[in-house]
Design a protein around this motif. Sequence first.
Motif, PDB file in Angstrom:
ATOM      1  N   PHE A 256      -1.420  -4.099  11.350  1.00 52.73           N
ATOM      2  CA  PHE A 256      -0.282  -3.321  10.713  1.00 52.73           C
ATOM      3  C   PHE A 256      -0.018  -3.701   9.342  1.00 52.73           C
ATOM      4  O   PHE A 256       0.255  -2.927   8.486  1.00 52.73           O
ATOM      5  N   TYR A 257       0.116  -5.103   9.196  1.00 51.49           N
ATOM      6  CA  TYR A 257       0.553  -5.561   7.796  1.00 51.49           C
ATOM      7  C   TYR A 257      -0.816  -5.465   6.833  1.00 51.49           C
ATOM      8  O   TYR A 257      -0.466  -5.018   5.673  1.00 51.49           O
ATOM      9  N   GLN A 258      -1.803  -5.272   7.546  1.00 49.19           N
ATOM     10  CA  GLN A 258      -3.042  -5.144   6.502  1.00 49.19           C
ATOM     11  C   GLN A 258      -3.155  -3.653   5.941  1.00 49.19           C
ATOM     12  O   GLN A 258      -3.323  -3.500   4.772  1.00 49.19           O
ATOM     13  N   ILE A 259      -2.786  -2.755   6.758  1.00 50.62           N
ATOM     14  CA  ILE A 259      -2.694  -1.417   6.748  1.00 50.62           C
ATOM     15  C   ILE A 259      -1.663  -1.005   5.731  1.00 50.62           C
ATOM     16  O   ILE A 259      -1.698  -0.458   4.871  1.00 50.62           O
ATOM     17  N   LEU A 260      -0.576  -1.393   5.928  1.00 53.13           N
ATOM     18  CA  LEU A 260       0.765  -1.410   5.140  1.00 53.13           C
ATOM     19  C   LEU A 260       0.490  -1.932   3.753  1.00 53.13           C
ATOM     20  O   LEU A 260       1.008  -1.284   2.777  1.00 53.13           O
ATOM     21  N   GLY A 261      -0.078  -2.813   3.676  1.00 52.47           N
ATOM     22  CA  GLY A 261      -0.295  -3.813   2.503  1.00 52.47           C
ATOM     23  C   GLY A 261      -1.458  -3.047   1.478  1.00 52.47           C
ATOM     24  O   GLY A 261      -1.326  -2.841   0.307  1.00 52.47           O
ATOM     25  N   GLY A 262      -2.198  -2.399   2.305  1.00 52.38           N
ATOM     26  CA  GLY A 262      -3.429  -1.410   1.637  1.00 52.38           C
ATOM     27  C   GLY A 262      -2.666  -0.171   0.931  1.00 52.38           C
ATOM     28  O   GLY A 262      -3.428   0.332   0.202  1.00 52.38           O
ATOM     29  N   ILE A 263      -1.533   0.347   1.742  1.00 55.95           N
ATOM     30  CA  ILE A 263      -1.042   1.397   1.360  1.00 55.95           C
ATOM     31  C   ILE A 263       0.015   1.458   0.324  1.00 55.95           C
ATOM     32  O   ILE A 263      -0.220   1.901  -0.873  1.00 55.95           O
ATOM     33  N   ILE A 264       1.019   0.644   0.591  1.00 55.66           N
ATOM     34  CA  ILE A 264       2.036   0.477  -0.441  1.00 55.66           C
ATOM     35  C   ILE A 264       1.813  -0.712  -1.776  1.00 55.66           C
ATOM     36  O   ILE A 264       2.525  -0.851  -2.462  1.00 55.66           O
ATOM     37  N   GLY A 265       0.758  -1.487  -1.360  1.00 54.59           N
ATOM     38  CA  GLY A 265       0.279  -2.646  -2.179  1.00 54.59           C
ATOM     39  C   GLY A 265      -0.795  -2.045  -3.228  1.00 54.59           C
ATOM     40  O   GLY A 265      -1.215  -2.876  -3.918  1.00 54.59           O
ATOM     41  N   ASP A 266      -1.294  -0.873  -2.853  1.00 56.09           N
ATOM     42  CA  ASP A 266      -2.289  -0.452  -3.779  1.00 56.09           C
ATOM     43  C   ASP A 266      -1.847   0.502  -4.974  1.00 56.09           C
ATOM     44  O   ASP A 266      -0.950   1.320  -4.841  1.00 56.09           O
ATOM     45  N   ARG A 267      -2.031  -0.066  -6.321  1.00 53.76           N
ATOM     46  CA  ARG A 267      -1.431   0.599  -7.533  1.00 53.76           C
ATOM     47  C   ARG A 267      -1.640   2.147  -7.631  1.00 53.76           C
ATOM     48  O   ARG A 267      -0.661   2.647  -8.063  1.00 53.76           O
ATOM     49  N   TYR A 268      -3.067   2.590  -7.543  1.00 63.02           N
ATOM     50  CA  TYR A 268      -3.267   3.795  -7.871  1.00 63.02           C
ATOM     51  C   TYR A 268      -2.644   4.893  -6.515  1.00 63.02           C
ATOM     52  O   TYR A 268      -2.092   5.681  -6.769  1.00 63.02           O
TER      53      TYR A 268
END
Length: 408
Positions: A256-268
Motif C-alpha cells: 500500500f505504501y509503495q503504491i501510495l508513494g508511487g502516486i503522490i510521490g511522483d512529480r509528474y
Amino acid sequence: METSLISPDNTWALWTFLTGWAAVSIYLEQKYTWASKVSGAIIALIGAMVLANLNVIPLESSVYDAVWSYVVPLAIPLLLFQANIKKIWQESGRMLTIFLLSAAGTVAGTILSFVLLKDAIPHLDKIGAMMSASYTGGGVNFAAMAAKFETPGELVSATVVADNMMMATFFFVLMAIPTFNFFRNMFRTPHIDEVESGASSNEDETQAASFWKRKEISLKDIALSVASAFALVTISFHLADFFAGTIPNGENVNVFYQILGGIIGDRYLMLTTLTVLAVILMPNYFENIQGTQEIGTFLIYLFFVVIGVPASIALVVTTSPLLLVFVLIIVLMNLLFSLVLGKLFKFNLEEVLLASNANLGGPTTAAAMAIAKGWNKLIVPILLVGTLGYIVGNYIGTGLGYWFGAFM
C-alpha cells in the motif's frame, strides 16, 4: 574519444542550436507540404541525430539535462490549461486499457529476448529487469531497476547506448505510421480526421500552418501563462518530494505504501493532477489566457531536438550490437501487441500509438507526440495513464528480474 564542434560546456551555443533547430523545424512544417506530412517533430529529431553523429553537437551536456529538468515540466501545465477536462475520465479509461495491453507486449518481448540471448549477454537478468521496467513506464524506471539489481556500470552504459539509439528510431516510426494508408484503412482515426478536417482549403497553406493560425495574444497572456506554469511546477514538485520523503519506501515496505508513494510521490503525476484541479476550479481564468498551447508546444519541440541526440551510432555498432538486438525484439513485440490487440478490441489508431509510446518512452514523449500531431483531446489522458506506468513498470521489472535470475 572524438570531440564535437560545439563543446558540451558551450552553453549559449547549444541553447542557440536547440531553439534555432526547433524554430527551423516548425517553419519547414508550416511552409512546405512535404515537411508538414513528415511533421516538425521528426525533422527536429532527425536533424539533431545527424548533427550529433557528425560530431557537430555533443552527445551529452548539462543543456540537454536542463531541457528534461526544467523545459518539459513547464511545458506540461501550459499544454493542459486549455484541456477539455469534461472528457478526461471517459478517455482515460480507454487509454488505460490499451496501455496495459501494450505493456503485455513489453513483457512478452522481454521474455522472448531473454530466452534467445541469455547465453550471449552477461547479466541479462539484470538488463531484462531494467528494460522491461523502462519499456513499461519510461526512463525513470530504468534508473530504479539499475540501482535495485546493482547492474555493473559498464553494462548500464552500454544498455543506455542501445536504448537511446532504439528510442530515437522508434519515435520516428511511431510518428510516421499515421501517414501510411495501410494503417489508416485498418483503424479508425477520429483525431487525425478532426485535425485534417480543420485544415484550410487554401492549397498554398499546409495542414500545420492551418492548425497553428495566428492568434491575438497580449503581454498579460504571456505573463499569466508563464507565471502560472512556474507556480504549478514549484508547488507540485515540492509536494511530491515531501510525500516521497515522508511515505515509507523500500523492498520490505507494505505494498500500500509503495503504491501510495508511487502516486503522490511522483512529480509528474502530481503536476498533472494539480494542473487539472486548477483548471477545474478556475476555468474562466485559464480559458481566457491566450497562447499557452503555442508556448508549450515550442518548449516540447526543444524536447524533440534533445531526444534526437542519441548515443553514437558508431558506439552502438562497436560496443553493444547484441544489446541493440535485445531491445529491438522488445520494441517490435510491444508495437506488434499494441497494433494487433488494438485492432482486435477496436481502439483508434491514435490511442494505440500513444499507448505504445507511453510504454516505451514514458508520458512525456507520448504527450509530446499527441501535441505534435494535434491530437489535443488525448494529451491529458495519455499523461495520466502514462505516469501510472512508472508504478506498473517497477513491479514488472522487479518480477521479471527475479524470475530471470533463476536461469542465470
